[in-house]
Enzyme design. Structure first.
Site, short mmCIF file in Angstrom:
data_model
loop_
_atom_site.label_atom_id
_atom_site.label_comp_id
_atom_site.label_asym_id
_atom_site.label_seq_id
_atom_site.Cartn_x
_atom_site.Cartn_y
_atom_site.Cartn_z
N ASP A 232 0.85 -1.19 0.00
CA ASP A 232 0.00 0.00 0.00
C ASP A 232 0.89 1.24 0.00
OD1 ASP A 232 1.08 0.27 2.51
OD2 ASP A 232 -0.82 0.25 3.59
N ASP A 234 1.46 4.72 2.31
CA ASP A 234 1.11 5.32 3.60
C ASP A 234 1.54 6.79 3.65
OD1 ASP A 234 0.46 2.65 5.01
OD2 ASP A 234 2.51 2.33 4.32
N ASP A 325 -3.27 4.64 2.68
CA ASP A 325 -3.59 5.01 4.06
C ASP A 325 -3.21 6.46 4.31
OD1 ASP A 325 -4.53 2.57 4.83
OD2 ASP A 325 -3.00 2.21 6.35
N1 DCT Z 1 2.38 -0.35 11.74
C1 DCT Z 1 2.70 -0.87 13.00
N2 DCT Z 1 1.98 -1.90 13.50
C2 DCT Z 1 0.96 -2.44 12.79
C3 DCT Z 1 0.64 -1.93 11.52
C4 DCT Z 1 1.38 -0.88 11.01
O1 DCT Z 1 3.61 -0.39 13.64
N3 DCT Z 1 0.28 -3.46 13.30
C5 DCT Z 1 3.16 0.76 11.20
C6 DCT Z 1 4.51 0.32 10.73
C7 DCT Z 1 4.46 0.41 9.25
C8 DCT Z 1 3.33 1.38 8.98
O2 DCT Z 1 2.50 1.33 10.11
C9 DCT Z 1 2.60 1.06 7.72
O3 DCT Z 1 2.06 -0.25 7.76
P1 DCT Z 1 2.15 -1.21 6.52
O4 DCT Z 1 1.75 -0.49 5.28
O5 DCT Z 1 1.39 -2.45 6.86
O6 DCT Z 1 3.69 -1.60 6.50
P2 DCT Z 1 4.80 -1.29 5.41
O7 DCT Z 1 6.09 -1.47 6.12
O8 DCT Z 1 4.54 0.00 4.75
O9 DCT Z 1 4.62 -2.52 4.41
P3 DCT Z 1 4.29 -2.44 2.85
O10 DCT Z 1 5.54 -1.99 2.20
O11 DCT Z 1 3.93 -3.84 2.45
O12 DCT Z 1 3.16 -1.50 2.66
MG MG Z 2 2.77 0.33 3.65
#
Ligand code: DCT
Ligand code: MG
Length: 401
Positions: A232, A234, A325
């Protein structure tokens, strides 16, 4: 002879641009009979973990077992595998013998057994059979639907639903998120590229600045850590004047919606970190902290370009759906929000564990509370938060635990 390869020395040398000759077996004349031992600190937030992973086979195997545990509601086991994988990600060279792992933290019997199997037989039976198992495959397919968690997937599997076709035939009721998730299943299960993230950044920036001049948008999550793809995109949004960000999210969402950029959106209070985290949150500010889970309609590269005022893209193959997000934070909490939303998930978990266990502090993506002094510790930058926690500053590109 045994050579102890101390990771902190290694990363220090890397940063200072000094040649790291210890890795060069020939220069050091380490022969096969000799062993290079690794040494790493036990919390992931004490380590520098870049995307340069020398043990991909091992970490993929452990991550798969972690994922299987998480999907089976065995979070404890999941974290244990995640921690083991993270230790291997931080090593400066590939592991070639079990003896090299002596003294490393976070490697439990189960993880060691998996590593041993792979080093000796090139594969782990447990990992292979998990990968092939009908239950794991069904859990992956079903939780691949946006809005479907492990509990829902498990319930469906018990009702005999193992794939999308069976789900559609079953007449199971889907909520709005799950309907959107099913509709855009293929797009949402395809990795988002950095180029797509950049295109969405431009759109979000235009939306935010149109509704509140001076507001700032920061790309967080994996892309801030330097990843080239993600599941996604963010974003964290703030305004340099405290309070100006109030009411911003609905305006941004309205702008994006009216321009035709949103296929789905749901705005919620941010609640994922602070629920378990005790007092690390100023409750009066909580109300301002909003999160929007959305699905963007992003024009394919050839279709982007000259300023789109209204998104009129019609044919289905001229755009793709992307999970986005959005989080709005007041400037007073911005450093905590930035640190909290940059990840990785394990790095965040380890920061909070370090704060609680080693410093008697509660860290959330809103604040840092010092239990001994009974007060919140302010911070205007991530560097200040690391300093409060007594940790060496780790930049985003080295938080890929
Ligand atoms: N986060 C966290 N704990 C969670 C979910 C999310 O600390 N349970 C934080 C850390 C990363 C950030 O939010 C964004 O979440 P993701 O998009 O799920 O992680 P990402 O590292 O950006 O993974 P991706 O590259 O697959 O989007
Ligand atoms: Mg992410």
């Amino acid at each position: 002879a045994v050579h102890l390869l101390d990771i902190s020395w290694y990363t220090e040398s890397m940063r200072a641009g000094r040649p790291v000759e210890i890795l060069d077996r020939h220069k050091l004349q380490i022969n096969e009979a000799e062993v290079v031992l690794f040494s790493v600190p036990s919390y992931a937030c004490q380590r520098r973990t870049t995307l340069d992973n020398h043990n991909v086979t091992l970490t993929d195997a452990l991550s798969l077992l972690a994922e299987n545990a998480e999907l089976s509601d065995e979070d404890g086991r999941g974290v244990a595998f995640r921690r083991a994988a993270a230790v291997l990600k931080a090593l400066p060279a590939p592991v070639t013998a079990m003896s090299q792992l002596t003294g490393l933290p976070c490697l439990g019997d189960h993880s060691l057994r998996v590593i041993k199997d792979i080093l000796e037989n090139e594969a782990s039976d447990e990992v292979e059979s998990t990968k092939q198992s009908d239950r794991f495959k069904a859990l992956k397919v079903l939780t691949g639907i946006f809005g479907v968690g492990s509990k829902t997937a498990d319930r469906w599997i018990r009702d005999g639903i193992h794939n999308l076709h069976q789900l559609q035939e079953s007449g199971a009721t889907l909520n709005r998120a799950q309907q959107a998730g099913l509709e855009h299943y293929n797009d949402l299960n395809q990795q988002v590229t950095k180029a797509e993230a950049d295109a969405i950044t431009e759109i979000v920036q235009e939306a935010v600045v149109s509704v509140l001049p001076g507001a700032q948008v920061v790309l967080t999550g994996g892309f801030r850590r330097g990843k080239q793809t993600g599941h996604d995109v963010d974003f964290l949004i703030t305004h340099p004047e405290e309070g100006r960000e109030v009411g911003l999210m609905p305006k941004v969402v309205f702008w994006l919606e009216s321009q035709g950029f949103l296929l789905y959106q749901k705005t919620t209070r941010n609640s994922y970190l602070e629920v378990k985290d005790g007092p690390g949150r100023p409750s009066s500010n909580m109300d301002r902290f909003e999160r929007c889970l959305s699905i963007f309609k992003l024009a394919k590269k050839e279709e982007r370009g000259i300023k789109v005022t209204v998104n009129t893209v019609k044919t289905r193959d001229s755009w793709r759906a992307v999970r986005v997000d959005l989080v709005v934070s007041p400037i007073s909490q911005f450093a905590f929000a930035l640190l909290g939303w940059t990840g990785s998930k394990l790095f965040e978990r380890e920061l909070r564990r370090w704060a609680g266990h080693e410093k008697a502090m509660s860290l959330s993506s809103h604040a840092l509370y010092d239990n001994k002094q009974s007060r919140y510790l302010r911070a205007a930058s991530e560097e200040e938060i690391f300093a409060h926690l007594g940790l060496e500053y780790i930049p985003p590109s080295e938080r890929n635990a």
